[in-house]
Design a protein around this motif. Structure first.
Motif, PDB file in Angstrom:
ATOM      1  N   LEU A 256       1.166  -1.676   0.114  1.00 40.46           N
ATOM      2  CA  LEU A 256      -0.038  -0.119   0.253  1.00 40.46           C
ATOM      3  C   LEU A 256       0.682   1.122  -0.057  1.00 40.46           C
ATOM      4  CD1 LEU A 256      -2.037  -1.153   2.346  1.00 40.46           C
ATOM      5  CD2 LEU A 256      -3.087  -1.599  -0.014  1.00 40.46           C
TER       6      LEU A 256
ATOM      7  N   ARG B 231      -0.505   5.332   0.594  1.00 44.00           N
ATOM      8  CA  ARG B 231      -1.316   5.301   1.713  1.00 44.00           C
ATOM      9  C   ARG B 231      -0.102   5.715   2.563  1.00 44.00           C
ATOM     10  NH1 ARG B 231      -6.100   1.298   3.396  1.00 44.00           N
ATOM     11  NH2 ARG B 231      -6.802   1.090   0.982  1.00 44.00           N
ATOM     12  N   GLN B 232      -0.792   6.883   3.276  1.00 45.93           N
ATOM     13  CA  GLN B 232      -0.173   7.471   4.740  1.00 45.93           C
ATOM     14  C   GLN B 232       0.659   6.536   5.428  1.00 45.93           C
ATOM     15  OE1 GLN B 232       0.545  10.946   4.584  1.00 45.93           O
ATOM     16  NE2 GLN B 232      -0.553  11.259   2.784  1.00 45.93           N
TER      17      GLN B 232
END
Length: 362
Positions: free
Chosen positions: A55, A58-59
């Motif tokens: 991922l 994403r953050q």
């Protein structure tokens, strides 16, 4: 007499408690950010982002504090780099040196830090694996849990360990160079794969010019080690990047012990292989079997039935107990494999006949 025997066993057992207390203390030291809370001063604790390989957009999931680590044990704080101010993991340091990317101002301190670590191992032996290593502590805790709560699985693992000790597939090269510590360690059944990983780590780092093994090192991952974080930075471009997927590696290292006690440590760990090579020449703190007391060698002279040699039952009961508890498979009765001794002292603790003594100087 029985009171004296109980007193002796109790005294020996305290050594085991001391070792476990030491292991627990180092595990806590390597996981919690003690390095940033010196007495009388307030330093901000640096944090590292926890990201995912899968991922990437994403953050970060969260942030974790950087800590002390066996990768580089700082004595004066994270940013104070000076001559001899830390002990560097010898494998991580060697990988860094062969990349050719160590800054000139850090070259001499890094070499000194690696040599200082190896000098201690050379003199005292590979006590790191049994007294300090955080992954070893977790694996030992897992093994203890199997021993206590999964007796059937423990019986299978015990059979596997005995089979490995009774039928070692020693490489013929070891016979050609019996005095060479490198060949003796790498050629043994329990060290062949670990020796191969060690060679790959050094050669791969030299070719690819970054710390190859540090990227997947269970110790570095578990403790958010300096060498590990620098390796992930090289691959991802993110400073102090913690990749959550990599935590599957230390988990796998622990689960491998389902097959055999300390499977990772004995068969795969290149850090242990390197330390065993250096420790094979250490002169201090050597376990040795006293033939006049060992029931596996004959009927001890201290035995009441010495004259009639009534030790058959004793031998069946003991059945090399000192070797069965050894985490690295040293054949202590025959004096074979002492180069792999990690100074855990379990052989000394479990011997009911005081036949194992610890020689301060061989």
């Amino acid at each position: 007499m029985k009171a004296l025997e109980k007193s002796g066993k109790s005294r020996k057992a305290k050594l085991r408690y001391l070792r476990w207390a030491c292991k627990a203390a180092f595990l806590i030291l390597f996981i919690l950010p003690f390095a940033y809370v010196p007495p009388g001063r307030e330093w901000p604790v640096p944090y590292a982002p926890v990201n995912s390989i899968l991922l990437q957009n994403r953050q970060p999931f969260l942030f974790l504090p950087l800590v002390q680590s066996p990768c580089s044990i700082w004595l004066n704080g994270w940013c104070n780099v000076g001559f001899g101010e830390w002990l560097a993991c010898p494998l991580g340091g060697i990988q860094s040196l062969v990349t050719g990317k160590v800054e000139m101002r850090l070259l001499i301190p890094t070499i000194f830090a690696v040599l200082l670590f190896l000098l201690v191992i050379l003199l005292l032996g590979n006590f790191f694996c049994s007294w300090i290593c955080p992954v070893g502590t977790v694996i030992d805790s897992f093994d203890k849990g199997v021993e206590l709560f999964l007796p059937k699985l423990e019986a299978k693992r015990a059979k596997e360990s005995i089979a490995n000790m009774e039928n070692p597939r020693e490489d013929k090269r070891a016979a050609l160079c019996k005095f060479c510590p490198i060949i003796r360690v790498v050629s043994s059944k329990s060290g062949a794969t670990a020796g191969g990983v060690l060679a790959f780590a050094v050669a791969g780092s030299a070719v690819l010019r970054f710390n190859v093994f540090c990227t997947i090192c269970p110790i570095g991952i578990l403790t958010r080690g300096l060498f590990h974080l620098k390796a992930t930075r090289y691959l991802t471009g993110v400073i102090n990047n913690i990749l959550v997927e990599l935590y599957m590696i230390p988990i796998a290292a622990v689960i491998l012990s389902v097959k055999e006690r300390r499977f990772w440590c004995r068969k795969l760990c290149p850090v242990g292989a390197l330390l065993n090579i250096v420790a094979s020449a250490n002169p201090f703190i050597k376990p040795k079997v006293r033939e006049d007391k060992c029931v596996m060698k004959g009927c001890p002279q201290t035995c009441e039935d010495y004259r009639i040699d009534y030790c058959t039952m004793c031998r069946l009961e003991d059945n090399r107990k000192c070797e069965k508890v050894c985490p690295t498979g040293v054949k202590l009765v025959d004096g074979v494999g002492l180069n792999k001794c990690t100074k855990c002292l379990e052989c000394y603790i479990v011997c009911d006949y005081d036949a194992v003594e610890i020689k301060l100087l061989k």
